[in-house]
Scaffold this active site. Structure first.
Site, PDB file in Angstrom:
ATOM      1  N   GLU A  77      31.122  43.178  42.713  1.00 19.80           N
ATOM      2  CA  GLU A  77      29.839  43.871  42.622  1.00 19.80           C
ATOM      3  C   GLU A  77      28.685  42.868  42.569  1.00 19.80           C
ATOM      4  O   GLU A  77      27.637  43.067  43.193  1.00 19.80           O
ATOM      5  CB  GLU A  77      29.790  44.761  41.373  1.00 19.80           C
ATOM      6  CG  GLU A  77      30.815  45.877  41.372  1.00 19.80           C
ATOM      7  CD  GLU A  77      32.148  45.475  40.723  1.00 19.80           C
ATOM      8  OE1 GLU A  77      32.555  44.298  40.824  1.00 19.80           O
ATOM      9  OE2 GLU A  77      32.776  46.356  40.119  1.00 19.80           O
ATOM     10  N   CYS A  91      32.713  46.424  35.670  1.00 14.39           N
ATOM     11  CA  CYS A  91      32.815  45.863  34.319  1.00 14.39           C
ATOM     12  C   CYS A  91      31.433  45.848  33.664  1.00 14.39           C
ATOM     13  O   CYS A  91      30.412  46.096  34.306  1.00 14.39           O
ATOM     14  CB  CYS A  91      33.419  44.464  34.365  1.00 14.39           C
ATOM     15  SG  CYS A  91      32.254  43.170  34.851  1.00 14.39           S
ATOM     16  N   GLU A 148      37.545  34.477  42.354  1.00 14.52           N
ATOM     17  CA  GLU A 148      38.059  33.894  41.113  1.00 14.52           C
ATOM     18  C   GLU A 148      38.073  32.372  41.206  1.00 14.52           C
ATOM     19  O   GLU A 148      37.832  31.784  42.269  1.00 14.52           O
ATOM     20  CB  GLU A 148      39.448  34.449  40.823  1.00 14.52           C
ATOM     21  CG  GLU A 148      39.401  35.943  40.556  1.00 14.52           C
ATOM     22  CD  GLU A 148      40.759  36.530  40.207  1.00 14.52           C
ATOM     23  OE1 GLU A 148      41.790  35.839  40.365  1.00 14.52           O
ATOM     24  OE2 GLU A 148      40.774  37.697  39.783  1.00 14.52           O
TER      25      GLU A 148
HETATM   26 ZN   LIG Z   1      32.220  42.939  37.093  1.00 10.22          ZN
END
Ligand SMILES: [Zn+2]
Length: 139
Positions: free
Chosen positions: A62, A93, A51
């Site tokens: 991923e 996601c 992040e």
């Molecule tokens: Zn993702």
């Protein structure tokens, strides 16, 4: 599909994902994730989420695993294992689904919850009607 547990044959992927998850940089979401990709010749590449104070600059586990693999020359992937601390197994996601379909439209994906329960999907199941390199043909 929810499974009682990850098939034991994939324990090395789980281990690699968990090792990466321990290094996740997730001070904003408090949602550390680990991922491990297996190539068609059995190599394993792991990643964690990274992040950033500028939130959109962050990257998912991923895609970190995918980028690491691509940087070594790997191009063919058969399996992905994702680990998190969420109560339920966490699927990738939408952005990661898109990134993965570029290289592995037939990818088998497992997500594992802390209690060991696992879920299994195919990438085709999670991303129907994908946008692929073929989508750019005849441009
Ligand atoms: Zn993702």
């Amino acid at each position: 599909m929810v499974l009682d547990h990850l098939p034991s044959a994939h324990a090395p992927l789980f281990s690699a994902a968990e090792t990466a998850r321990a290094h996740a940089w997730a001070p904003y979401s408090h949602f550390p994730v680990g991922a491990a990709l297996e190539t068609d010749d059995g190599r394993i590449f792991a990643g964690c989420n990274v992040e950033n104070a500028s939130y959109p600059a962050g990257t998912c586990a991923e895609r970190v695993a995918l980028g690491t693999a691509i940087a070594t020359g790997a191009r063919q992937f058969v399996r992905l294992v994702i680990t998190s601390q969420q109560q339920d197994p966490t699927p990738p996601c939408g952005i990661c689904r898109q990134a993965l379909v570029e290289f592995a439209p037939a990818l088998e994906i497992f997500a594992v919850a802390p209690d060991g329960r696992a879920a299994r999907w195919s990438l085709a199941e999670l991303l129907p009607a994908p946008f692929t390199p073929a989508s750019l043909e005849n441009v």
